[in-house]
Design an enzyme around this catalytic site. Structure first.
Site, PDB file in Angstrom:
ATOM      1  N   PRO A  55       0.802  -1.233   0.000  1.00 39.07           N
ATOM      2  CA  PRO A  55       0.000   0.000   0.000  1.00 39.07           C
ATOM      3  C   PRO A  55       0.832   1.279   0.000  1.00 39.07           C
ATOM      4  O   PRO A  55       0.438   2.289  -0.574  1.00 39.07           O
ATOM      5  CB  PRO A  55      -0.829  -0.127   1.289  1.00 39.07           C
ATOM      6  CG  PRO A  55      -0.987  -1.600   1.482  1.00 39.07           C
ATOM      7  CD  PRO A  55       0.322  -2.187   1.013  1.00 39.07           C
TER       8      PRO A  55
ATOM      9  N   ILE B 131      -1.863  -7.297  -6.610  1.00 34.17           N
ATOM     10  CA  ILE B 131      -1.135  -8.506  -6.992  1.00 34.17           C
ATOM     11  C   ILE B 131      -1.901  -9.277  -8.065  1.00 34.17           C
ATOM     12  O   ILE B 131      -2.974  -9.840  -7.799  1.00 34.17           O
ATOM     13  CB  ILE B 131      -0.872  -9.412  -5.772  1.00 34.17           C
ATOM     14  CG1 ILE B 131      -0.177  -8.612  -4.660  1.00 34.17           C
ATOM     15  CG2 ILE B 131      -0.035 -10.626  -6.186  1.00 34.17           C
ATOM     16  CD1 ILE B 131       1.121  -7.933  -5.068  1.00 34.17           C
TER      17      ILE B 131
ATOM     18  N   GLU C  52      11.115  -8.412 -16.763  1.00 33.83           N
ATOM     19  CA  GLU C  52       9.721  -8.031 -16.535  1.00 33.83           C
ATOM     20  C   GLU C  52       9.355  -6.804 -17.363  1.00 33.83           C
ATOM     21  O   GLU C  52       8.288  -6.733 -17.967  1.00 33.83           O
ATOM     22  CB  GLU C  52       9.489  -7.751 -15.050  1.00 33.83           C
ATOM     23  CG  GLU C  52       8.061  -7.331 -14.745  1.00 33.83           C
ATOM     24  CD  GLU C  52       7.811  -7.065 -13.267  1.00 33.83           C
ATOM     25  OE1 GLU C  52       6.712  -6.587 -12.927  1.00 33.83           O
ATOM     26  OE2 GLU C  52       8.724  -7.333 -12.452  1.00 33.83           O
ATOM     27  N   ARG C  53      10.255  -5.828 -17.408  1.00 32.00           N
ATOM     28  CA  ARG C  53       9.960  -4.596 -18.148  1.00 32.00           C
ATOM     29  C   ARG C  53       9.970  -4.829 -19.651  1.00 32.00           C
ATOM     30  O   ARG C  53       9.176  -4.238 -20.382  1.00 32.00           O
ATOM     31  CB  ARG C  53      10.947  -3.506 -17.729  1.00 32.00           C
ATOM     32  CG  ARG C  53      10.625  -3.002 -16.335  1.00 32.00           C
ATOM     33  CD  ARG C  53      11.717  -2.203 -15.672  1.00 32.00           C
ATOM     34  NE  ARG C  53      11.262  -1.774 -14.343  1.00 32.00           N
ATOM     35  CZ  ARG C  53      12.045  -1.304 -13.391  1.00 32.00           C
ATOM     36  NH1 ARG C  53      13.360  -1.186 -13.606  1.00 32.00           N
ATOM     37  NH2 ARG C  53      11.548  -0.942 -12.223  1.00 32.00           N
TER      38      ARG C  53
ATOM     39  N   GLN D 257      -8.866  13.272 -45.104  1.00 29.58           N
ATOM     40  CA  GLN D 257      -7.436  13.555 -44.917  1.00 29.58           C
ATOM     41  C   GLN D 257      -7.007  13.389 -43.460  1.00 29.58           C
ATOM     42  O   GLN D 257      -5.942  12.828 -43.177  1.00 29.58           O
ATOM     43  CB  GLN D 257      -7.106  14.973 -45.388  1.00 29.58           C
ATOM     44  CG  GLN D 257      -5.612  15.274 -45.328  1.00 29.58           C
ATOM     45  CD  GLN D 257      -5.301  16.726 -45.698  1.00 29.58           C
ATOM     46  OE1 GLN D 257      -5.661  17.632 -44.955  1.00 29.58           O
ATOM     47  NE2 GLN D 257      -4.658  16.928 -46.831  1.00 29.58           N
TER      48      GLN D 257
ATOM     49  N   GLN E 282     -10.913   7.580 -30.820  1.00 34.20           N
ATOM     50  CA  GLN E 282     -11.378   8.787 -31.505  1.00 34.20           C
ATOM     51  C   GLN E 282     -11.849   8.458 -32.919  1.00 34.20           C
ATOM     52  O   GLN E 282     -12.884   8.974 -33.379  1.00 34.20           O
ATOM     53  CB  GLN E 282     -10.247   9.825 -31.547  1.00 34.20           C
ATOM     54  CG  GLN E 282     -10.681  11.213 -31.990  1.00 34.20           C
ATOM     55  CD  GLN E 282     -11.483  11.935 -30.920  1.00 34.20           C
ATOM     56  OE1 GLN E 282     -11.467  11.543 -29.758  1.00 34.20           O
ATOM     57  NE2 GLN E 282     -12.195  12.980 -31.317  1.00 34.20           N
TER      58      GLN E 282
ATOM     59  N   GLY F 286     -15.243   7.144 -33.105  1.00 32.09           N
ATOM     60  CA  GLY F 286     -16.320   8.050 -32.732  1.00 32.09           C
ATOM     61  C   GLY F 286     -17.029   7.552 -31.481  1.00 32.09           C
ATOM     62  O   GLY F 286     -16.430   6.911 -30.610  1.00 32.09           O
TER      63      GLY F 286
END
Length: 390
Positions: free
Chosen positions: A131, A163, A248-249, A285, A342, A345
């Site tokens: 925490p 976790i 991990e990363r 465009q 976006q 929509g």
């Protein structure tokens, strides 16, 4: 057309076919069911184990296949196509926990845990975050103290939060403070198993996204462990964690990129077919320019992440390059998927559309596995720009 990826050979491509079939056959038809249940059922773990997907980094004598990290990459990418919850849950087990259990354990521990790890009978999690200690691993407050009355035994007290797999893991690798160290590094790692007295789980946390994966709080109240539950060396846990965080990363960067690639692919199909003012919205465009921008960002990101995978498979990936891959891919992922919403929509905000789930699932990637701010701190210090102290 994107550049051809050159890091995979024919054997890797055959493995991808198997991984893709597993996702299509076992995950996609049950995805809604798992979202409702807020967990991945145990039978799916066993099916993944039967397919050889959980033990790719485990020696063959314990039921694994002991192949290079590119196989982990493929499984991660195919899972990400189904959703971030699946890549995070399965890779916590097969990518993050695996090195601790294969490299830091003795022969007896390997024989005890690894066959079940590979078969899916034993699901694993890792308990670092608390925490009040997220990215700051030196701030851990969970303690493990030797019991003077019982030599060779420990008592663990404390808690963990956020976790992944926490609600149903059979074994949790827990980081606990075992010594007072001026640099905060007196930490050791322990295997806490289901059913141990004093080990309990709190509520399943109600996340914004990734609903298919359970995320839980864990509590330890005088959990009694013996020395044969110790993973690695006493007081060397911080070093062990730092040693394995690069993988991990990198795993996070792989899933971030694959997840964004999939969101873009379904959006591209959408803007080719969805019409406004009498023509496909992809012909405007703004849509063309935005799609070109997203395609380029994804290709450049993929190229860097692929090079990191190649370096890691050759045991040459630095912690700094892993940090670059993690933060950059998370930022690109979030930017790309936000743009995809976006382009959809109003429909992009509806849960019945896959892009809406992708958008909710992606936000946490800028926080976990070390926040993007921490990644930039690592990179900045490597440039010789460390904080000047008076």
């Amino acid at each position: 057309m994107s550049l051809t990826r050159t890091l995979f050979d024919d054997d890797h491509k055959l493995f991808r076919e198997s991984a893709a079939a597993f996702v299509d056959r076992e995950i996609l038809p049950r995805r809604e069911e798992m979202r409702e249940a807020r967990r991945i059922p145990k039978d799916l773990w066993k099916t993944a184990g039967d397919g050889g997907f959980l033990g790719v980094a485990v020696p063959e004598e314990y039921g694994g296949s002991d192949v290079d990290f590119r196989y982990n990459t493929i499984f991660n990418e195919e899972l990400s196509r189904a959703g971030m919850a699946f890549s995070s849950s399965f890779t916590i087990h097969a990518d993050v926990c695996a090195p601790y259990l294969t490299r830091l354990t003795n022969d007896e521990q390997k024989a005890r845990w690894l066959p079940k790890f590979c078969s899916g009978e034993m699901v694993t999690a890792i308990g670092m975050t608390e925490p009040e200690a997220g990215s700051d691993l030196q701030g851990l407050k969970t303690t493990a103290r030797r019991d003077p009355a019982h030599p060779g035994e420990w008592l663990i007290n404390g808690s963990k939060t956020f976790i992944t797999n926490g609600a149903h893991a059979d074994l949790v690798i827990v980081a606990a403070r075992t010594a007072t160290d001026p640099k905060g590094r007196g930490i050791s790692l322990f295997a806490v198993e289901e059913g141990m007295d004093g080990f309990s789980r709190g509520r399943k946390l109600d996340k914004v996204g990734q609903h298919e994966a359970d995320t839980a709080e864990l509590f330890f109240e005088n959990v009694r462990l013996t020395d044969d539950q110790l993973i690695g060396e006493v007081d060397r846990g911080f070093h062990h964690m730092m040693e394995h965080l690069a993988q991990e990363r990198l795993g996070s960067a792989i899933s971030n990129t694959a997840h964004a690639q999939h969101a873009f692919a379904i959006t591209l199909e959408y803007i080719k077919s969805r019409k406004a003012f009498g023509r496909p919205i992809g012909t405007f465009q703004n849509s063309r320019f935005l799609a070109a921008d997203l395609r380029t960002r994804l290709d450049v990101t993929q190229a860097f992440v692929d090079q990191c995978v190649v370096a890691h498979a050759a045991h040459e990936l630095s912690a700094v390059d892993a940090a670059k891959a993690k933060w950059w891919s998370a930022q690109v992922q979030n930017d790309v998927i936000d743009a995809c919403v976006q382009l959809h929509g109003g429909y992009g905000y509806m849960e019945e559309y896959e892009v809406a789930h992708a958008w909710m699932d992606a936000r946490v990637t800028k926080i976990w596995a070390g926040s993007n701010e921490i990644m930039k701190e690592i990179i900045g210090r490597d440039l010789g720009l460390g904080e000047v102290r008076a």
